[in-house]
Enzyme design. Structure first.
Site, PDB file in Angstrom:
ATOM      1  CB  THR A 262     129.972  54.742  -5.359  1.00 52.30           C
ATOM      2  OG1 THR A 262     128.540  54.611  -5.325  1.00 52.30           O
ATOM      3  CG2 THR A 262     130.352  56.081  -5.949  1.00 52.30           C
ATOM      4  CG  ASP A 263     130.628  48.811  -2.236  1.00 53.38           C
ATOM      5  OD1 ASP A 263     129.473  48.386  -2.457  1.00 53.38           O
ATOM      6  OD2 ASP A 263     131.494  48.138  -1.661  1.00 53.38           O
ATOM      7  CD1 TRP A 264     123.507  49.096  -2.761  1.00 60.86           C
ATOM      8  CD2 TRP A 264     125.158  49.097  -4.242  1.00 60.86           C
ATOM      9  NE1 TRP A 264     122.982  48.756  -3.994  1.00 60.86           N
ATOM     10  CE2 TRP A 264     123.967  48.751  -4.919  1.00 60.86           C
ATOM     11  CE3 TRP A 264     126.334  49.180  -4.993  1.00 60.86           C
ATOM     12  CZ2 TRP A 264     123.909  48.482  -6.278  1.00 60.86           C
ATOM     13  CZ3 TRP A 264     126.294  48.907  -6.347  1.00 60.86           C
ATOM     14  CH2 TRP A 264     125.097  48.565  -6.979  1.00 60.86           C
ATOM     15  CB  THR A 265     128.367  54.996  -0.183  1.00 58.18           C
ATOM     16  OG1 THR A 265     129.453  54.216  -0.654  1.00 58.18           O
ATOM     17  CG2 THR A 265     128.800  55.749   1.054  1.00 58.18           C
TER      18      THR A 265
END
Length: 756
Positions: A262-265
């Site tokens: 994932t992107d930095w969520t």
């Protein structure tokens, strides 16, 4: 009975000893998974911020977590597209760890040279390796839907073939070093405004043809170690929680076998859905996410099979990493060699937009009135994760001085004083405001015109992660810039002296209203740490410009249909949702960039593929030959001018358009000559598969290549076709795919209300 008990105890003891010695190897991943506890599996799937771990590299983006008892190391994830983003200094350490600031994505793409981009990738990969990192969170390869997206500087193009081909070259170069990449952001991350929440509403055809196509090309031609799922929703579903996107399309249809992260969520819940959808690393990672995975496995909502599948994919990546192989990194990559490469690569991506009366290259060095705050504070790259902690930035003043020019002393001191004032204010406030364009009176400019041989004016623009650009102040000239440019042109032209504009930015801006003022315009982009030297190399003729635009420069922002569906303000409210903020309608459908302008006859300032040279090229002998799976095209390119140079040739195709609505033309391939001496020729070859001619028929959920006559066009730009031929596709070809990513809102495609 006693003997059996003794035997059982002995076996248990032996098993315990064996388990203690079990260590991860490339050939025992199944056994490792069997021996991992649920808690350890959850730990592996949840990353950590770099600052929370002693396993990482200072300043890197993050790490995976280790399981020491089974020999599973933590691996290091680092930004970013223009070079390795790590901390340059460390407490108690006198050594510096600067990384090379390479040209941004728009520069690399505008070279139209996969070979050069692969060389840049190879150099970046060497720095990843020698600085002790394992996976580079790059390249960024989202489509330039509009010029207003804040992160366009790290992306490549409005065209999927360019974006995918350049990305594949970058990936191949980086991964030659035995480190990984992460192509991002998958998918349709088209704006920074409310990027964590926004729902991108896109037709299945546009998703397939425009937004997914570059990722498909990169997967097919480079096999990146990882793919990064984006923040946004796509047709109502988070991309990070979409098995249709991450499994059905990426794995089942494209055959991808690498890892998805994932992107930095941060606080998006629940986490277990993202694991079930196909993410093997949740970044940046939080304790509660581990708990969430464990609890949902125990409750039955998340299957152990899904967990094991993602753990397996993660371990398959880990065993390829330098960290697993215990590579002894040096912390001393070839920074000097990479600086030289950066200087050359930047020149090849710079685009000469105007050159009246052969103003450039400059015939001799002389005294320069150097205007524009950015001349003295050159912008090497964008902000955010795409930035690099580089050892230096060569500004334009320094680059010109290095090339033998004399910079007007009083003008230089004036700009330096203004910059020092801003720096002092920032030091007090703790902010990072850039200098506004200082005002110069007409009288002062007239005096400078008398005392100098030429005027060079830099117009700078900065953009970055987390915010989009605005039309006023970003896309358009400011009133101060316009006044300065007009006054400089009036004063210098009155004395028969030339004016050159340098555009120092990572993105498109308005040029139509002012491009007739100066004698030459060089689009230098954000060219990396050697920027000033690279610009000087072009201005002096040490290098002949060969860059061409991979995006359209419109006459006005309002001419781009997608701008009507983009957050240029606060967004209009529809019930509880703000249009263009909480959701964005892609009403332009497949008509992104030149596909719109060429199809609907809309004038532009500079077309897609445009770029001038210091020499001229002639195209001749177009040939198209059918092959077993498509066609091969050839064109002879001759340098008919007086200066050595390179030419990027674009191959466009116009389809029959009998069964489906089609753009007027679409890029299908490109190639670039070597550096040709005056009078020298080279024949370029292009390969196009019949499936590459297909459009997506959403009603039938299939790719469809029409039968009939295709016009094959060899262009110096999308509006400058130099030669044509034809290809006859004898039968209709179809390829059925899964009916997924369906629309949940209605769209009004631009083709329904724009007459051709």
């Amino acid at each position: 009975m006693k003997k059996q008990l003794i035997l059982s105890l002995a076996l248990l003891s032996a098993g315990a000893v064996w388990a203690q010695t079990l260590r991860l190897q490339p050939d025992n991943i199944d056994k490792i998974i069997e021996n991992l506890t649920l808690e350890e599996k959850a730990r592996l799937l949840v990353g950590r911020e770099n600052s929370e771990s002693d396993k990482g590299v200072p300043g890197a983006a993050g790490v995976t977590q280790d399981v020491e008892r089974l020999g599973i190391p933590a691996v290091v994830l680092t930004d970013g597209p223009a070079g390795v983003r790590i901390a340059p200094t460390r407490p108690g350490d006198s050594h510096t760890y600067y990384a090379t600031g390479f040209p941004v994505g728009t520069v690399l793409a505008c070279t139209w040279s996969p070979e050069l981009v692969e060389n840049v990738g190879r150099a970046i990969g060497e720095e990843v390796l020698e600085y002790g990192c394992d996976v580079l969170l790059a390249p960024g390869m989202n489509i330039h839907r509009t010029p207003l997206c804040g992160r366009n500087f790290e992306y490549y193009s409005e065209d999927p073939v360019v974006a995918g081909t350049i990305a594949a070259a970058y990936v191949n170069g980086v991964q030659e070093n035995g480190v990984g990449t992460s192509i991002k952001h998958f998918a349709v991350n088209s704006q920074e405004t409310n990027r964590i929440e926004v729902d991108e509403v896109v037709s299945p055809r546009a998703i397939r043809e425009i937004y997914l196509k570059p990722f498909e090309i990169a997967v097919e031609n480079s096999n990146p170690w990882t793919v990064m799922s984006s923040y946004n929703r796509l047709n109502g579903t988070w991309t990070q929680s979409s098995p249709e996107l991450l499994k059905t399309i990426l794995r089942d249809e494209w055959g991808y076998d690498g890892l998805v992260m994932t992107d930095w969520t941060n606080e998006r819940r629940p986490s277990w859905e993202r694991v079930a959808a196909g993410n093997a690393i949740l970044t940046p990672g939080h304790d509660w996410q581990e708990t969430d995975i464990i609890e949902n496995v125990k409750s039955g909502r998340l299957s152990m099979d899904d967990v094991d599948e993602q753990v397996r994919i993660l371990l398959e990546m880990i065993v390829k990493t330098p960290r697993f192989k215990k590579y002894q990194f040096s912390n001393t990559p070839d920074l000097d060699g990479h600086a030289k490469l950066t200087r050359r690569a930047a020149t090849e991506g710079m685009v000469l937009l105007e050159n009246r009366d052969n103003t450039l290259p400059l015939k001799s060095t002389g005294k320069v009135a150097l205007f524009g705050k950015t001349s003295y504070d050159f912008i090497a790259g964008g902000t955010g994760s795409g930035d690099v902690n580089k050892p230096y930035v060569v500004d334009l003043m320094t680059g010109l001085t290095n090339a033998g020019f004399t910079i007007d002393r009083r003008l230089k001191e004036y700009y330096q004083a203004q910059k020092n004032l801003v720096d002092k204010t920032n030091a007090i406030s703790g902010e990072r405001n850039r200098l506004n364009e200082p005002k110069l009176s007409k009288r002062n400019i007239e005096r400078l015109a008398q005392e100098n041989d030429i005027a060079i004016v830099t117009i700078g623009r900065q953009a970055g992660e987390g915010g989009d650009r605005q039309i006023e102040g970003d896309f358009n000239l400011t009133s101060d810039e316009r006044e300065m440019l007009e006054n400089i042109n009036d004063a210098f032209h009155a004395l028969g002296k030339k004016v050159v504009v340098i555009m120092n930015m990572g993105n498109v801006m308005e040029t139509a209203s002012w491009k007739g003022l100066p004698d030459a315009i060089l689009l230098a982009w954000q060219p990396g740490q050697e920027g000033g030297n690279s610009v000087a190399d072009i201005l002096t003729g040490k290098e002949s410009p060969s860059g061409k635009l991979t995006m359209t420069f419109p006459v006005a922002a309002s001419d781009i249909p997608a701008v009507n569906d983009f957050p240029t303000g606060s967004g209009s409210r529809h019930g509880d949702h703000r249009r263009n903020v909480d959701y964005t309608l892609h009403n332009e459908d497949i008509y992104v960039g030149y596909r719109y302008f060429n199809t609907f006859g809309k004038p532009v300032s500079y077309p897609f593929g445009y770029g001038l040279s210091y020499t001229d090229f002639e195209y001749s002998k177009p040939v198209v030959k059918a092959t077993a799976d498509g066609f091969t095209a050839q064109i002879a390119v001759k340098n008919t001018g007086d200066i050595e140079g390179k030419e990027a040739v674009q191959l466009y195709v116009s389809a029959p358009g009998k069964d489906m609505e089609k753009p007027a033309l679409e890029l299908k391939a490109f190639n670039k000559t070597r550096s040709l001496k005056p009078g020298e020729s080279q024949t370029l070859t292009f390969h196009v598969k019949a499936k590459d001619l297909a459009s997506f028929n959403a009603a039938e959920s299939q790719w469809q290549t029409e039968a009939g006559k295709y016009e094959v066009k060899f262009g110096a730009s999308s509006s400058d076709i130099r030669a044509t031929a034809s290809y006859n596709q004898k039968k209709v070809l179809t390829a059925k795919v899964n009916d997924v990513l369906k629309l949940k809102r209605s769209l009004t495609p631009v083709s329904q209300h724009t007459s051709k």
